[in-house]
Design a protein around this motif. Structure first.
Motif, PDB file in Angstrom:
ATOM      1  N   ARG A  23      -8.260 -35.555   8.572  1.00  0.00           N
ATOM      2  CA  ARG A  23      -8.470 -34.668   9.716  1.00  0.00           C
ATOM      3  C   ARG A  23      -8.877 -33.266   9.256  1.00  0.00           C
ATOM      4  O   ARG A  23      -8.362 -32.757   8.257  1.00  0.00           O
ATOM      5  CB  ARG A  23      -7.199 -34.565  10.556  1.00  0.00           C
ATOM      6  N   LYS A  24      -9.791 -32.673   9.992  1.00  0.00           N
ATOM      7  CA  LYS A  24     -10.243 -31.325   9.663  1.00  0.00           C
ATOM      8  C   LYS A  24      -9.086 -30.334   9.730  1.00  0.00           C
ATOM      9  O   LYS A  24      -9.000 -29.401   8.931  1.00  0.00           O
ATOM     10  CB  LYS A  24     -11.349 -30.903  10.644  1.00  0.00           C
ATOM     11  N   GLU A  25      -8.169 -30.555  10.683  1.00  0.00           N
ATOM     12  CA  GLU A  25      -7.016 -29.668  10.822  1.00  0.00           C
ATOM     13  C   GLU A  25      -6.162 -29.666   9.556  1.00  0.00           C
ATOM     14  O   GLU A  25      -5.639 -28.629   9.133  1.00  0.00           O
ATOM     15  CB  GLU A  25      -6.149 -30.083  12.019  1.00  0.00           C
ATOM     16  N   ASP A  26      -6.025 -30.849   8.945  1.00  0.00           N
ATOM     17  CA  ASP A  26      -5.234 -30.947   7.719  1.00  0.00           C
ATOM     18  C   ASP A  26      -5.918 -30.212   6.563  1.00  0.00           C
ATOM     19  O   ASP A  26      -5.251 -29.563   5.744  1.00  0.00           O
ATOM     20  CB  ASP A  26      -5.001 -32.409   7.346  1.00  0.00           C
ATOM     21  N   MET A  27      -7.249 -30.329   6.504  1.00  0.00           N
ATOM     22  CA  MET A  27      -7.990 -29.631   5.457  1.00  0.00           C
ATOM     23  C   MET A  27      -7.881 -28.116   5.646  1.00  0.00           C
ATOM     24  O   MET A  27      -7.716 -27.367   4.677  1.00  0.00           O
ATOM     25  CB  MET A  27      -9.461 -30.057   5.483  1.00  0.00           C
ATOM     26  N   ASN A  28      -7.951 -27.671   6.893  1.00  0.00           N
ATOM     27  CA  ASN A  28      -7.829 -26.237   7.184  1.00  0.00           C
ATOM     28  C   ASN A  28      -6.457 -25.712   6.770  1.00  0.00           C
ATOM     29  O   ASN A  28      -6.332 -24.620   6.211  1.00  0.00           O
ATOM     30  CB  ASN A  28      -8.059 -25.978   8.666  1.00  0.00           C
ATOM     31  N   LYS A  29      -5.419 -26.497   7.053  1.00  0.00           N
ATOM     32  CA  LYS A  29      -4.064 -26.087   6.671  1.00  0.00           C
ATOM     33  C   LYS A  29      -3.932 -25.989   5.151  1.00  0.00           C
ATOM     34  O   LYS A  29      -3.267 -25.091   4.633  1.00  0.00           O
ATOM     35  CB  LYS A  29      -3.042 -27.085   7.220  1.00  0.00           C
ATOM     36  N   LEU A  30      -4.577 -26.905   4.445  1.00  0.00           N
ATOM     37  CA  LEU A  30      -4.516 -26.923   2.986  1.00  0.00           C
ATOM     38  C   LEU A  30      -5.180 -25.678   2.410  1.00  0.00           C
ATOM     39  O   LEU A  30      -4.637 -25.028   1.504  1.00  0.00           O
ATOM     40  CB  LEU A  30      -5.209 -28.186   2.459  1.00  0.00           C
ATOM     41  N   VAL A  31      -6.347 -25.334   2.951  1.00  0.00           N
ATOM     42  CA  VAL A  31      -7.070 -24.148   2.479  1.00  0.00           C
ATOM     43  C   VAL A  31      -6.281 -22.882   2.820  1.00  0.00           C
ATOM     44  O   VAL A  31      -6.125 -21.986   1.991  1.00  0.00           O
ATOM     45  CB  VAL A  31      -8.476 -24.084   3.107  1.00  0.00           C
ATOM     46  N   MET A  32      -5.770 -22.826   4.059  1.00  0.00           N
ATOM     47  CA  MET A  32      -5.015 -21.652   4.492  1.00  0.00           C
ATOM     48  C   MET A  32      -3.744 -21.483   3.665  1.00  0.00           C
ATOM     49  O   MET A  32      -3.362 -20.366   3.309  1.00  0.00           O
ATOM     50  CB  MET A  32      -4.669 -21.786   5.976  1.00  0.00           C
TER      51      MET A  32
END
Length: 225
Positions: A23-32
């Protein structure tokens, strides 16, 4: 007789990769998570706006990094003040961190040639803590030993004056502040990359497949046939 390795072609490997849904949301959380933990305020702010990632009070990052930088520069008293401004309970509930900050203050006094001040500080501030915890006492004795050498660069405990000692204490401060703010003290991304390398090493024993050799590009390299 050694077993032959299974050959996985690039086409088959890429098909398997495409079947994995992230999920894109999971990738965003990882980067953040990485940007916040490592203190990249400007990048975190821009990424938060562009990605719509969960809102985080970025001002706390600036304050945390200011405390960390103060230790890295040898301004330990300033660092202690900044930590207390963020949350007085951090040092009250973490005697080891407070001792290491005081130890770093002693190291800076010795570095600057303030011998008498260093001895007084050690006796008044650090010796009582050494009596309470023998592990502290050992570290204190090792630090005070710097005073016994004219050429501290070549003495057995000279490593305490290395920049690496400041960085070690600064990292400890950073981790404590993150924990107090209910953040993870270490970013997830480096751990995931280590896990990737470990998984590839395990798979190398059983198969020939397109593997990632350069993590900075993440390019797949065809298996040697």
């Amino acid at each position: 007789m050694a077993m032959s390795k299974k050959l996985i072609t690039r086409e088959e490997w890429e098909r398997k990769l495409n079947d994995v849904k992230i999920r894109k949301e999971d990738m965003n959380k990882l980067v953040m998570n990485f940007l916040v933990t490592e203190g990249y305020v400007d990048a975190a702010e821009k990424f938060q706006m562009e990605s719509g990632a969960e809102h985080i009070d970025l001002a706390t990052i600036t304050d945390r990094m200011a405390a960390k930088k103060a230790v890295q520069c040898g301004n330990v008293e300033d660092a202690i003040e900044k930590v207390n401004d963020l949350n007085p309970e951090i040092l009250d509930t973490n005697p080891q961190l407070f001792f290491h900050l005081q130890q770093q203050r002693l190291i800076e006094l010795i570095r600057n040639g303030k011998v008498n001040e260093a001895l007084q500080f050690a006796q008044e501030e650090l010796a009582p803590r050494g009596e309470e915890d023998h592990s502290f006492l050992e570290e204190l004795e090792r630090t005070v030993a710097l005073l016994a050498f004219e050429d501290v660069s070549n003495c057995p405990v000279g490593d305490l004056l290395d920049i690496s000692q400041r960085l070690k204490t600064a990292s400890e401060v950073n981790a404590a502040i993150l924990t107090s703010q209910s953040h993870e003290k270490d970013p997830k991304l480096p751990s995931l990359l280590k896990m990737l390398l470990w998984a590839q090493n395990q798979l190398d024993e059983k198969a020939a497949y397109p593997r990632i050799k350069n993590l900075s590009t993440a390019m797949l390299e065809d298996p040697a046939v």
